[in-house]
Each structure stands twice: as structure tokens, then as C-alpha cells.
Design a protein around this motif. Structure first.
Motif, PDB file in Angstrom:
ATOM      1  N   PHE A 228       0.838  -1.197   0.000  1.00 38.70           N
ATOM      2  CA  PHE A 228       0.000   0.000   0.000  1.00 38.70           C
ATOM      3  C   PHE A 228       0.872   1.246   0.000  1.00 38.70           C
ATOM      4  CE2 PHE A 228       0.689   0.443   4.550  1.00 38.70           C
ATOM      5  CZ  PHE A 228       0.395   1.763   4.822  1.00 38.70           C
ATOM      6  N   ASP A 229       0.351   2.270  -0.625  1.00 36.56           N
ATOM      7  CA  ASP A 229       1.006   3.568  -0.674  1.00 36.56           C
ATOM      8  C   ASP A 229       0.710   4.284   0.644  1.00 36.56           C
ATOM      9  OD1 ASP A 229       1.580   6.270  -1.037  1.00 36.56           O
ATOM     10  OD2 ASP A 229       0.687   6.383  -3.027  1.00 36.56           O
ATOM     11  N   LYS A 230       1.730   4.790   1.297  1.00 33.50           N
ATOM     12  CA  LYS A 230       1.560   5.432   2.613  1.00 33.50           C
ATOM     13  C   LYS A 230       0.541   6.577   2.564  1.00 33.50           C
ATOM     14  CE  LYS A 230       4.868   2.974   4.505  1.00 33.50           C
ATOM     15  NZ  LYS A 230       4.560   1.800   5.247  1.00 33.50           N
ATOM     16  N   ASN A 231       0.379   7.198   1.417  1.00 36.18           N
ATOM     17  CA  ASN A 231      -0.577   8.303   1.290  1.00 36.18           C
ATOM     18  C   ASN A 231      -2.001   7.829   1.013  1.00 36.18           C
ATOM     19  OD1 ASN A 231       1.435  10.293   1.651  1.00 36.18           O
ATOM     20  ND2 ASN A 231       2.062  10.017  -0.470  1.00 36.18           N
ATOM     21  N   SER A 232      -2.165   6.536   0.730  1.00 31.06           N
ATOM     22  CA  SER A 232      -3.492   6.042   0.368  1.00 31.06           C
ATOM     23  C   SER A 232      -4.474   6.077   1.533  1.00 31.06           C
ATOM     24  CB  SER A 232      -3.411   4.630  -0.209  1.00 31.06           C
ATOM     25  OG  SER A 232      -3.061   3.702   0.794  1.00 31.06           O
ATOM     26  N   VAL A 233      -3.971   6.116   2.766  1.00 25.47           N
ATOM     27  CA  VAL A 233      -4.875   6.167   3.928  1.00 25.47           C
ATOM     28  C   VAL A 233      -5.738   7.412   3.842  1.00 25.47           C
ATOM     29  CG1 VAL A 233      -5.021   6.369   6.434  1.00 25.47           C
ATOM     30  CG2 VAL A 233      -3.392   4.776   5.409  1.00 25.47           C
ATOM     31  N   ARG A 234      -5.124   8.555   3.621  1.00 23.32           N
ATOM     32  CA  ARG A 234      -5.890   9.807   3.517  1.00 23.32           C
ATOM     33  C   ARG A 234      -6.941   9.719   2.407  1.00 23.32           C
ATOM     34  NH1 ARG A 234      -3.558  13.799   6.581  1.00 23.32           N
ATOM     35  NH2 ARG A 234      -1.380  13.459   7.097  1.00 23.32           N
ATOM     36  N   ASP A 235      -6.554   9.139   1.273  1.00 24.42           N
ATOM     37  CA  ASP A 235      -7.493   8.979   0.156  1.00 24.42           C
ATOM     38  C   ASP A 235      -8.644   8.049   0.550  1.00 24.42           C
ATOM     39  OD1 ASP A 235      -5.826  10.600  -1.372  1.00 24.42           O
ATOM     40  OD2 ASP A 235      -4.843   8.900  -2.353  1.00 24.42           O
ATOM     41  N   ASP A 236      -8.321   6.925   1.203  1.00 27.25           N
ATOM     42  CA  ASP A 236      -9.355   5.963   1.592  1.00 27.25           C
ATOM     43  C   ASP A 236     -10.358   6.572   2.565  1.00 27.25           C
ATOM     44  OD1 ASP A 236      -8.121   4.102   0.003  1.00 27.25           O
ATOM     45  OD2 ASP A 236      -7.394   2.848   1.658  1.00 27.25           O
ATOM     46  N   LEU A 237      -9.894   7.454   3.437  1.00 28.02           N
ATOM     47  CA  LEU A 237     -10.777   8.037   4.449  1.00 28.02           C
ATOM     48  C   LEU A 237     -11.800   9.003   3.868  1.00 28.02           C
ATOM     49  CD1 LEU A 237      -8.293   8.603   7.409  1.00 28.02           C
ATOM     50  CD2 LEU A 237      -9.996   6.785   7.140  1.00 28.02           C
ATOM     51  N   VAL A 238     -11.583   9.458   2.647  1.00 28.87           N
ATOM     52  CA  VAL A 238     -12.538  10.376   2.013  1.00 28.87           C
ATOM     53  C   VAL A 238     -13.095   9.835   0.695  1.00 28.87           C
ATOM     54  CG1 VAL A 238     -11.616  12.440   3.141  1.00 28.87           C
ATOM     55  CG2 VAL A 238     -10.707  11.727   0.910  1.00 28.87           C
ATOM     56  N   ALA A 239     -12.712   8.616   0.330  1.00 19.91           N
ATOM     57  CA  ALA A 239     -13.189   8.035  -0.932  1.00 19.91           C
ATOM     58  C   ALA A 239     -14.667   7.668  -0.816  1.00 19.91           C
ATOM     59  CB  ALA A 239     -12.371   6.793  -1.279  1.00 19.91           C
ATOM     60  N   ILE A 240     -15.449   8.157  -1.757  1.00 19.03           N
ATOM     61  CA  ILE A 240     -16.875   7.839  -1.805  1.00 19.03           C
ATOM     62  C   ILE A 240     -17.278   7.571  -3.254  1.00 19.03           C
ATOM     63  CG2 ILE A 240     -17.645   9.048   0.288  1.00 19.03           C
ATOM     64  CD1 ILE A 240     -18.322  11.453  -1.499  1.00 19.03           C
ATOM     65  N   PRO A 241     -18.271   6.710  -3.428  1.00 17.05           N
ATOM     66  CA  PRO A 241     -18.755   6.463  -4.793  1.00 17.05           C
ATOM     67  C   PRO A 241     -19.450   7.698  -5.360  1.00 17.05           C
ATOM     68  CG  PRO A 241     -19.558   4.802  -3.243  1.00 17.05           C
ATOM     69  CD  PRO A 241     -18.951   5.895  -2.445  1.00 17.05           C
ATOM     70  N   GLU A 242     -19.497   7.749  -6.668  1.00 18.47           N
ATOM     71  CA  GLU A 242     -20.194   8.837  -7.348  1.00 18.47           C
ATOM     72  C   GLU A 242     -21.646   8.877  -6.877  1.00 18.47           C
ATOM     73  OE1 GLU A 242     -21.338  10.050 -11.887  1.00 18.47           O
ATOM     74  OE2 GLU A 242     -19.458   8.966 -11.563  1.00 18.47           O
ATOM     75  N   GLY A 243     -22.137  10.070  -6.592  1.00 18.40           N
ATOM     76  CA  GLY A 243     -23.513  10.236  -6.144  1.00 18.40           C
ATOM     77  C   GLY A 243     -23.666  10.230  -4.633  1.00 18.40           C
ATOM     78  N   CYS A 244     -22.599   9.951  -3.898  1.00 19.57           N
ATOM     79  CA  CYS A 244     -22.639   9.959  -2.431  1.00 19.57           C
ATOM     80  C   CYS A 244     -21.925  11.201  -1.911  1.00 19.57           C
ATOM     81  CB  CYS A 244     -21.946   8.719  -1.867  1.00 19.57           C
ATOM     82  SG  CYS A 244     -22.802   7.185  -2.226  1.00 19.57           S
ATOM     83  N   ASP A 245     -22.194  11.545  -0.647  1.00 23.62           N
ATOM     84  CA  ASP A 245     -21.434  12.620  -0.022  1.00 23.62           C
ATOM     85  C   ASP A 245     -20.729  12.070   1.212  1.00 23.62           C
ATOM     86  OD1 ASP A 245     -23.280  12.666   2.161  1.00 23.62           O
ATOM     87  OD2 ASP A 245     -24.572  13.996   1.016  1.00 23.62           O
ATOM     88  N   LEU A 246     -19.807  12.847   1.755  1.00 24.34           N
ATOM     89  CA  LEU A 246     -19.000  12.375   2.884  1.00 24.34           C
ATOM     90  C   LEU A 246     -19.830  12.068   4.129  1.00 24.34           C
ATOM     91  CD1 LEU A 246     -15.645  14.361   2.693  1.00 24.34           C
ATOM     92  CD2 LEU A 246     -15.991  11.890   2.534  1.00 24.34           C
ATOM     93  N   ASP A 247     -21.018  12.670   4.233  1.00 22.71           N
ATOM     94  CA  ASP A 247     -21.883  12.383   5.387  1.00 22.71           C
ATOM     95  C   ASP A 247     -22.355  10.934   5.400  1.00 22.71           C
ATOM     96  OD1 ASP A 247     -21.643  14.973   6.295  1.00 22.71           O
ATOM     97  OD2 ASP A 247     -23.505  15.645   5.352  1.00 22.71           O
ATOM     98  N   SER A 248     -22.287  10.264   4.263  1.00 21.34           N
ATOM     99  CA  SER A 248     -22.738   8.868   4.189  1.00 21.34           C
ATOM    100  C   SER A 248     -21.601   7.878   4.441  1.00 21.34           C
ATOM    101  CB  SER A 248     -23.389   8.591   2.830  1.00 21.34           C
ATOM    102  OG  SER A 248     -22.446   8.783   1.796  1.00 21.34           O
ATOM    103  N   LYS A 249     -20.388   8.377   4.672  1.00 21.39           N
ATOM    104  CA  LYS A 249     -19.214   7.514   4.872  1.00 21.39           C
ATOM    105  C   LYS A 249     -18.933   7.340   6.364  1.00 21.39           C
ATOM    106  CE  LYS A 249     -14.463   6.782   3.446  1.00 21.39           C
ATOM    107  NZ  LYS A 249     -14.581   5.678   2.509  1.00 21.39           N
ATOM    108  N   TYR A 250     -18.722   6.086   6.747  1.00 18.73           N
ATOM    109  CA  TYR A 250     -18.419   5.752   8.140  1.00 18.73           C
ATOM    110  C   TYR A 250     -17.197   4.837   8.147  1.00 18.73           C
ATOM    111  CZ  TYR A 250     -23.036   7.619   9.075  1.00 18.73           C
ATOM    112  OH  TYR A 250     -24.125   8.445   9.152  1.00 18.73           O
ATOM    113  N   PHE A 251     -16.093   5.352   8.665  1.00 19.85           N
ATOM    114  CA  PHE A 251     -14.839   4.593   8.729  1.00 19.85           C
ATOM    115  C   PHE A 251     -14.518   4.391  10.210  1.00 19.85           C
ATOM    116  CE2 PHE A 251     -10.677   3.109   7.843  1.00 19.85           C
ATOM    117  CZ  PHE A 251     -10.553   2.912   6.466  1.00 19.85           C
ATOM    118  N   TYR A 252     -14.312   3.134  10.595  1.00 22.67           N
ATOM    119  CA  TYR A 252     -14.054   2.805  12.002  1.00 22.67           C
ATOM    120  C   TYR A 252     -12.741   2.057  12.153  1.00 22.67           C
ATOM    121  CZ  TYR A 252     -18.975   3.752  13.022  1.00 22.67           C
ATOM    122  OH  TYR A 252     -20.200   4.358  13.175  1.00 22.67           O
ATOM    123  N   ALA A 253     -12.060   2.326  13.272  1.00 22.97           N
ATOM    124  CA  ALA A 253     -10.950   1.476  13.701  1.00 22.97           C
ATOM    125  C   ALA A 253     -11.558   0.426  14.629  1.00 22.97           C
ATOM    126  CB  ALA A 253      -9.901   2.284  14.447  1.00 22.97           C
TER     127      ALA A 253
END
Length: 181
Positions: free
Chosen positions: A42-67
Motif C-alpha cells: 500500500f502507498d503510505k498516502n493512500s490512507v488519507r485517500d481511503d478516508l474520504v473516498a466515496i462512490p459517485e452520487g454519495c457525499d462524505l456524510d454517508s461515509k463511516y470509517f471505524y478502527a
């Protein structure tokens, strides 16, 4: 009797450096996953991208990322999108455990957490896309009652993706409880 070890879950904030480091530590401890799915580390910078990646038509309010924590140690992560691909579904983007904690039954427990959360939302279906080369994950999702809907090619991964779905197992219980009142 076997004592069940309870996991805990903490929602990750995409602009919190400690949260980013937590997810990075999980990714660092799962090199096999990244080689199986992406064909490289994995690319060390991909974490930041994964935390905000959403499918087309969605917004960030619909994303839930948990540890996922075992005591104070982060041993995994969950990424889910509420209302995707439609309002009745929740898409599981990732359910990942560090390699030393895989195969210990924690996946089922984490899926229970996802079921409970999505039941509160009233979501009827859980959906996931499993990379074909990730045979261990595919076996897990099949054991958990997910069925294959279709396969599609993906430029993001090194193999085709198997889209799977299952009915939210807790929703029927919740619905029947609500109608009895």
C-alpha cells in the motif's frame, strides 16, 4: 465455555493525524491483503485517500470509517457507505484485520457491529465487492450468507470484483419488535 473477547469500535476522522496513523498501522500490518488485491504494497498516502473516498452520487456524510480495537490495540478497520448503491443498502468498502488477528472469529463479530449499526438506519441490505483473488475473504463472505450478484472488471484492482449481497439479518427482528408496540 469459551469466553468471547469483545471488540470496540471508534469512528475515524479523516483530518485527525492520530486517526490517520491508526489506520496506517492497520494497513502496515496487512501486507498480504494489499498484494492479493492490488498486486503491490500500500502507498503510505493512500490512507488519507481511503478516508474520504466515496462512490459517485454519495457525499462524505454517508461515509463511516471505524478502527477496530482489541483492548487498546487497533487490529482492524471498517469502511461503510450508508445509502449505496441505493437508500435501502449499505456498502461495505472494507472489513480488514491485521494479519496476526485474522482467522480468530473477529470478522463475524465486526459484521454483527455493522448489522446493528445498519439496523438503526433501517437499511435492508448489505453489499460488498470482493476482489476475485482474495479467496480467504470470499470464503468468509459466503459463510456469512452473502450471495454473488455479478462480477465486473476493475481497473483499481488486479482481478475482477465479485459483487455480493445479503439481507440485513437484524432488520426483520427490529421491524417485528417495532410493530408489536
Amino acid at each position: 465455555p469459551i469466553k468471547m473477547i469483545r471488540l470496540s469500535y471508534q469512528r475515524i476522522c479523516a483530518d485527525n493525524e492520530i486517526d490517520i496513523a491508526t489506520v496506517r498501522s492497520v494497513y502496515d500490518a496487512t501486507p498480504r491483503y494489499f498484494y492479493i488485491v492490488h498486486g503491490h504494497a500500500f502507498d503510505k498516502n493512500s490512507v488519507r485517500d481511503d478516508l474520504v473516498a466515496i462512490p459517485e452520487g454519495c457525499d462524505l456524510d454517508s461515509k463511516y470509517f471505524y478502527a477496530i480495537y482489541l483492548g487498546t490495540e487497533a487490529i482492524g478497520c471498517i469502511d461503510i457507505i450508508r445509502g449505496y448503491p441505493d437508500q435501502q443498502a449499505v456498502f461495505i468498502g472494507i472489513l480488514l484485520f491485521i494479519e496476526s488477528q485474522q482467522g480468530l472469529g473477529f470478522g463475524h463479530q465486526a459484521l454483527d457491529f455493522i448489522n446493528e449499526l445498519t439496523s438503526v438506519w433501517g437499511s435492508k441490505r448489505l453489499r460488498i465487492a470482493v476482489v476475485e483473488s482474495n479467496e480467504r475473504a470470499l470464503s468468509f463472505w459466503l459463510r456469512e450468507g452473502f450471495i454473488e450478484l455479478y462480477r465486473k472488471n476493475s481497473i483499481e484492482y488486479n482481478k475482477s470484483v465479485i459483487v455480493m449481497e445479503r439481507i440485513n439479518s437484524l432488520l426483520d427482528e427490529t421491524t417485528s419488535l417495532n410493530t408489536d408496540k
